[in-house]
Design an enzyme around this catalytic site. Structure first.
Site, PDB file in Angstrom:
ATOM      1  N   LYS A 111      34.463  34.726  30.558  1.00  0.00           N
ATOM      2  CA  LYS A 111      35.218  33.586  31.254  1.00  0.00           C
ATOM      3  C   LYS A 111      34.339  33.303  32.390  1.00  0.00           C
ATOM      4  O   LYS A 111      34.230  32.067  32.518  1.00  0.00           O
ATOM      5  CB  LYS A 111      36.644  34.152  31.811  1.00  0.00           C
ATOM      6  CG  LYS A 111      37.553  34.609  30.562  1.00  0.00           C
ATOM      7  CD  LYS A 111      38.927  34.784  31.069  1.00  0.00           C
ATOM      8  CE  LYS A 111      39.079  35.917  32.145  1.00  0.00           C
ATOM      9  NZ  LYS A 111      38.715  37.363  31.458  1.00  0.00           N
ATOM     10  N   ARG A 125      27.724  45.680  33.781  1.00  0.00           N
ATOM     11  CA  ARG A 125      27.626  44.429  34.232  1.00  0.00           C
ATOM     12  C   ARG A 125      27.063  44.335  35.837  1.00  0.00           C
ATOM     13  O   ARG A 125      27.552  45.065  36.599  1.00  0.00           O
ATOM     14  CB  ARG A 125      28.168  43.396  33.856  1.00  0.00           C
ATOM     15  CG  ARG A 125      29.612  43.426  34.490  1.00  0.00           C
ATOM     16  CD  ARG A 125      30.367  42.280  34.016  1.00  0.00           C
ATOM     17  NE  ARG A 125      31.851  42.210  34.734  1.00  0.00           N
ATOM     18  CZ  ARG A 125      32.702  41.683  34.381  1.00  0.00           C
ATOM     19  NH1 ARG A 125      32.897  40.593  33.214  1.00  0.00           N
ATOM     20  NH2 ARG A 125      33.989  41.701  34.807  1.00  0.00           N
ATOM     21  N   ARG A 144      42.385  47.279  32.667  1.00  0.00           N
ATOM     22  CA  ARG A 144      42.208  45.943  32.833  1.00  0.00           C
ATOM     23  C   ARG A 144      42.697  45.491  31.322  1.00  0.00           C
ATOM     24  O   ARG A 144      43.371  44.540  31.281  1.00  0.00           O
ATOM     25  CB  ARG A 144      41.150  45.476  33.317  1.00  0.00           C
ATOM     26  CG  ARG A 144      40.910  45.599  34.996  1.00  0.00           C
ATOM     27  CD  ARG A 144      39.418  45.684  35.315  1.00  0.00           C
ATOM     28  NE  ARG A 144      39.059  44.379  35.133  1.00  0.00           N
ATOM     29  CZ  ARG A 144      37.578  44.389  35.310  1.00  0.00           C
ATOM     30  NH1 ARG A 144      36.782  45.225  35.629  1.00  0.00           N
ATOM     31  NH2 ARG A 144      37.358  43.068  35.418  1.00  0.00           N
ATOM     32  N   ARG A 195      30.762  45.044  41.015  1.00  0.00           N
ATOM     33  CA  ARG A 195      31.951  45.016  41.343  1.00  0.00           C
ATOM     34  C   ARG A 195      32.759  46.241  41.159  1.00  0.00           C
ATOM     35  O   ARG A 195      32.455  47.082  40.278  1.00  0.00           O
ATOM     36  CB  ARG A 195      32.911  44.082  40.136  1.00  0.00           C
ATOM     37  CG  ARG A 195      32.944  42.607  40.691  1.00  0.00           C
ATOM     38  CD  ARG A 195      33.556  41.741  39.787  1.00  0.00           C
ATOM     39  NE  ARG A 195      34.797  42.063  39.101  1.00  0.00           N
ATOM     40  CZ  ARG A 195      35.548  41.476  38.219  1.00  0.00           C
ATOM     41  NH1 ARG A 195      35.248  40.306  37.966  1.00  0.00           N
ATOM     42  NH2 ARG A 195      36.771  41.836  37.926  1.00  0.00           N
ATOM     43  N   ARG A 247      47.891  34.856  34.181  1.00  0.00           N
ATOM     44  CA  ARG A 247      47.767  36.288  33.431  1.00  0.00           C
ATOM     45  C   ARG A 247      49.258  36.850  33.367  1.00  0.00           C
ATOM     46  O   ARG A 247      49.096  37.754  32.592  1.00  0.00           O
ATOM     47  CB  ARG A 247      46.930  37.172  34.510  1.00  0.00           C
ATOM     48  CG  ARG A 247      45.612  37.303  34.109  1.00  0.00           C
ATOM     49  CD  ARG A 247      45.155  38.187  35.275  1.00  0.00           C
ATOM     50  NE  ARG A 247      43.826  39.068  34.773  1.00  0.00           N
ATOM     51  CZ  ARG A 247      42.807  38.533  35.315  1.00  0.00           C
ATOM     52  NH1 ARG A 247      42.512  37.555  36.136  1.00  0.00           N
ATOM     53  NH2 ARG A 247      41.660  39.603  35.196  1.00  0.00           N
TER      54      ARG A 247
HETATM   55  P1  AMP Z   1      38.829  38.975  37.459  1.00  0.00           P
HETATM   56  O1  AMP Z   1      37.782  38.776  38.529  1.00  0.00           O
HETATM   57  O2  AMP Z   1      39.406  37.732  36.914  1.00  0.00           O
HETATM   58  O3  AMP Z   1      38.463  39.969  36.275  1.00  0.00           O
HETATM   59  O4  AMP Z   1      39.884  39.903  38.280  1.00  0.00           O
HETATM   60  C1  AMP Z   1      39.812  41.030  38.911  1.00  0.00           C
HETATM   61  C2  AMP Z   1      41.140  41.655  39.115  1.00  0.00           C
HETATM   62  O5  AMP Z   1      41.787  40.647  40.182  1.00  0.00           O
HETATM   63  C3  AMP Z   1      42.258  41.860  38.150  1.00  0.00           C
HETATM   64  O6  AMP Z   1      42.117  43.036  37.485  1.00  0.00           O
HETATM   65  C4  AMP Z   1      43.387  41.849  38.966  1.00  0.00           C
HETATM   66  O7  AMP Z   1      43.664  42.892  39.584  1.00  0.00           O
HETATM   67  C5  AMP Z   1      43.390  40.814  39.849  1.00  0.00           C
HETATM   68  N1  AMP Z   1      43.700  39.380  39.375  1.00  0.00           N
HETATM   69  C6  AMP Z   1      42.868  38.483  39.256  1.00  0.00           C
HETATM   70  N2  AMP Z   1      43.617  37.250  38.764  1.00  0.00           N
HETATM   71  C7  AMP Z   1      44.802  37.535  38.631  1.00  0.00           C
HETATM   72  C8  AMP Z   1      45.946  37.034  38.205  1.00  0.00           C
HETATM   73  N3  AMP Z   1      45.999  35.689  37.838  1.00  0.00           N
HETATM   74  N4  AMP Z   1      47.009  37.857  38.172  1.00  0.00           N
HETATM   75  C9  AMP Z   1      47.240  39.015  38.898  1.00  0.00           C
HETATM   76  N5  AMP Z   1      46.104  39.872  39.127  1.00  0.00           N
HETATM   77  C10 AMP Z   1      44.962  39.133  39.009  1.00  0.00           C
END
Ligand code: AMP
Length: 226
Positions: A21, A135, A180, A169, A96
């Site tokens: 994404k 990554r 996740r 990360r 989400r």
């Molecule tokens: P990402 O960078 O999109 O993989 O997000 C990393 C982490 O941030 C996720 O595993 C969640 O803990 C949190 N997170 C990101 N976006 C959301 C969202 N829309 N709703 C809830 N938690 C989020």
């Protein structure tokens, strides 16, 4: 030069962690002049700044769970108020949950907008654990790499900008990636049906090369924003 769009598009990228994404959102941003809006990036910035929202989100993110709708929506709405989003947005990692999807629909309706397309990146779960756990990115330009699938040409030097600092990360490890993925299937995958019902769902096979996926997305976005 970015291709122009006639109406501001609101695009949603759906897919589990590791589906690409972020990579694809950055490519669409460059190609179409849209703004990538990643709630994960916004939350990581809040954690780094030590804001109250960041402090509340930190442990949830480290465990691979979902941050509360209340915090995420506050951060998202704040970002959506900045003038640059008028060019159109690519929502990466948002919504989400069903609650977030409903809040987004209401927010857009109030502003006379609607979702142009929700694109589901279809991938294989096990491959995602491997992708996420290996990554890392250049700390200077953000170019993405992988321990086995995409190494730098010269060890320790970014191919794109020559930077020598890299970052990983905190939640990109196999154990957290599994959590996740579970959260994705339990709370986010059901949104696919929501967007199908709205008539805006598109699906893309995201197991191919980055360029092939970008090309498939480009075709959808050209249609969605024409
Ligand atoms: P990402 O960078 O999109 O993989 O997000 C990393 C982490 O941030 C996720 O595993 C969640 O803990 C949190 N997170 C990101 N976006 C959301 C969202 N829309 N709703 C809830 N938690 C989020």
């Amino acid at each position: 030069m970015a291709e122009t769009t006639t109406t501001p598009a609101v695009l949603i990228l759906l897919g589990p962690p590791g589906a690409g994404k972020g990579t694809q959102a950055r490519m669409l941003e460059e190609r179409f002049g849209l703004i990538q809006l990643s709630t994960g990036d916004l939350l990581r910035a809040a954690v780094a700044e030590g804001t109250p929202a960041g402090l509340a989100a930190k442990s949830v993110m480290e465990a691979g769970g979902l941050v509360s709708d209340e915090i995420v929506l506050a951060i998202l709405k704040d970002r959506m108020e900045r003038p640059d989003v008028k060019a159109g947005v690519i929502l990466d990692g948002f919504p989400r949950t069903a609650g977030q999807a409903e809040a987004l629909d209401a927010l857009l309706t109030a502003g006379g907008q609607k979702v142009s397309a929700a694109i589901s990146l279809e991938v294989d779960d096990e491959a995602m654990i491997d992708r996420v756990a290996g990554r890392f990115t250049c700390a200077t330009c953000g170019e993405g790499y992988h321990d086995t699938h995409k190494q730098t040409a010269r060890e320790g030097v970014c191919d794109k900008c020559g930077g020598t600092e890299f970052k990983r990360r905190a939640d990109d490890n196999a154990e957290t990636a599994r959590e996740r993925l579970k959260a994705y299937h339990a709370q986010t995958a059901p949104l696919i049906a929501h967007y199908r019902k709205m008539g805006v769902l598109e699906t893309v096979d995201a197991m191919g090369s980055i360029d092939d996926i970008a090309s498939a997305l480009g075709t959808i976005v050209s249609g969605a924003s024409a």
